[in-house]
Design a protein around this motif. Structure first.
Motif, mmCIF file in Angstrom:
data_model
loop_
_atom_site.group_PDB
_atom_site.id
_atom_site.type_symbol
_atom_site.label_atom_id
_atom_site.label_comp_id
_atom_site.label_asym_id
_atom_site.label_seq_id
_atom_site.Cartn_x
_atom_site.Cartn_y
_atom_site.Cartn_z
ATOM 1 N N VAL A 56 0.820 -1.219 0.000
ATOM 2 C CA VAL A 56 0.000 0.000 0.000
ATOM 3 C C VAL A 56 0.851 1.265 0.000
ATOM 4 O O VAL A 56 0.320 2.366 0.074
ATOM 5 C CB VAL A 56 -1.015 0.031 1.169
ATOM 6 N N GLY A 57 2.161 1.101 -0.068
ATOM 7 C CA GLY A 57 3.043 2.259 -0.196
ATOM 8 C C GLY A 57 3.397 2.948 1.101
ATOM 9 O O GLY A 57 3.824 4.098 1.080
ATOM 10 N N LEU A 58 3.251 2.259 2.225
ATOM 11 C CA LEU A 58 3.603 2.875 3.503
ATOM 12 C C LEU A 58 5.040 2.597 3.917
ATOM 13 O O LEU A 58 5.589 3.283 4.770
ATOM 14 C CB LEU A 58 2.649 2.390 4.605
ATOM 15 N N LEU A 93 10.033 3.993 6.298
ATOM 16 C CA LEU A 93 8.714 4.556 6.020
ATOM 17 C C LEU A 93 8.723 5.241 4.666
ATOM 18 O O LEU A 93 9.703 5.873 4.280
ATOM 19 C CB LEU A 93 8.327 5.570 7.096
ATOM 20 N N GLU A 94 7.615 5.139 3.979
ATOM 21 C CA GLU A 94 7.432 5.772 2.673
ATOM 22 C C GLU A 94 6.012 6.303 2.646
ATOM 23 O O GLU A 94 5.140 5.742 2.005
ATOM 24 C CB GLU A 94 7.660 4.741 1.564
ATOM 25 N N LEU A 95 5.776 7.364 3.394
ATOM 26 C CA LEU A 95 4.414 7.827 3.621
ATOM 27 C C LEU A 95 3.887 8.788 2.567
ATOM 28 O O LEU A 95 2.693 9.077 2.551
ATOM 29 C CB LEU A 95 4.323 8.495 5.002
ATOM 30 N N GLY A 96 4.730 9.271 1.689
ATOM 31 C CA GLY A 96 4.348 10.337 0.763
ATOM 32 C C GLY A 96 3.045 10.123 0.034
ATOM 33 O O GLY A 96 2.095 10.886 0.186
ATOM 34 N N ASP A 97 2.962 9.077 -0.802
ATOM 35 C CA ASP A 97 1.761 8.861 -1.612
ATOM 36 C C ASP A 97 0.549 8.552 -0.752
ATOM 37 O O ASP A 97 -0.560 9.002 -1.035
ATOM 38 C CB ASP A 97 1.991 7.733 -2.618
ATOM 39 N N ALA A 98 0.743 7.758 0.302
ATOM 40 C CA ALA A 98 -0.380 7.423 1.177
ATOM 41 C C ALA A 98 -0.918 8.676 1.867
ATOM 42 O O ALA A 98 -2.137 8.854 1.980
ATOM 43 C CB ALA A 98 0.043 6.383 2.213
ATOM 44 N N LEU A 99 -0.029 9.537 2.318
ATOM 45 C CA LEU A 99 -0.484 10.782 2.956
ATOM 46 C C LEU A 99 -1.221 11.680 1.980
ATOM 47 O O LEU A 99 -2.214 12.310 2.339
ATOM 48 C CB LEU A 99 0.697 11.523 3.582
#
Length: 106
Positions: free
Chosen positions: A69-71, A85-91
């Motif tokens: 899910v891209g987190l 962490l890869e929160l960009g797109d999810a945020l």
């Protein structure tokens, strides 16, 4: 101001786009992994297992869901996978949902 059918379709679509993210975030162990990575990234599965009482296969399973899910992102170094962490797109998706709800419902 009344919403148009296009506004409603966009709101429904935005909600639907958030389902996988909310589903991934709905598990307490995945929340623990996210919080751990927020404090100590990057970490490999063994390092995560030192902090969270789960087997390495269970941690890997949770990390896959978070990656899907891209987190979380993974950086492979030799035979070791390091997770961050890869929160960009999810945020961006969640913020879009909040803006859509504010516009449609308030």
């Amino acid at each position: 101001m009344k919403n148009t059918p296009d506004d409603n379709d966009f709101a429904v679509s935005t909600f639907r786009n958030c389902i996988p993210i909310f589903s991934a975030l709905g598990d307490a162990k995945r929340q623990d992994i996210i919080l751990l990575l927020a404090e100590h990234e990057p970490l490999n599965v063994n390092q995560i297992a030192e902090h969270i009482e789960l087997s390495r296969p269970a941690i890997s399973h949770h990390l896959k869901i978070l990656r899907d899910v891209g987190l979380v992102s993974v950086d492979r170094k030799g035979t070791e996978n390091n997770y961050s962490l890869e929160l960009g797109d999810a945020l961006v998706t969640i913020k879009q949902l909040v803006e859509t709800v504010e516009k449609a419902c308030l």
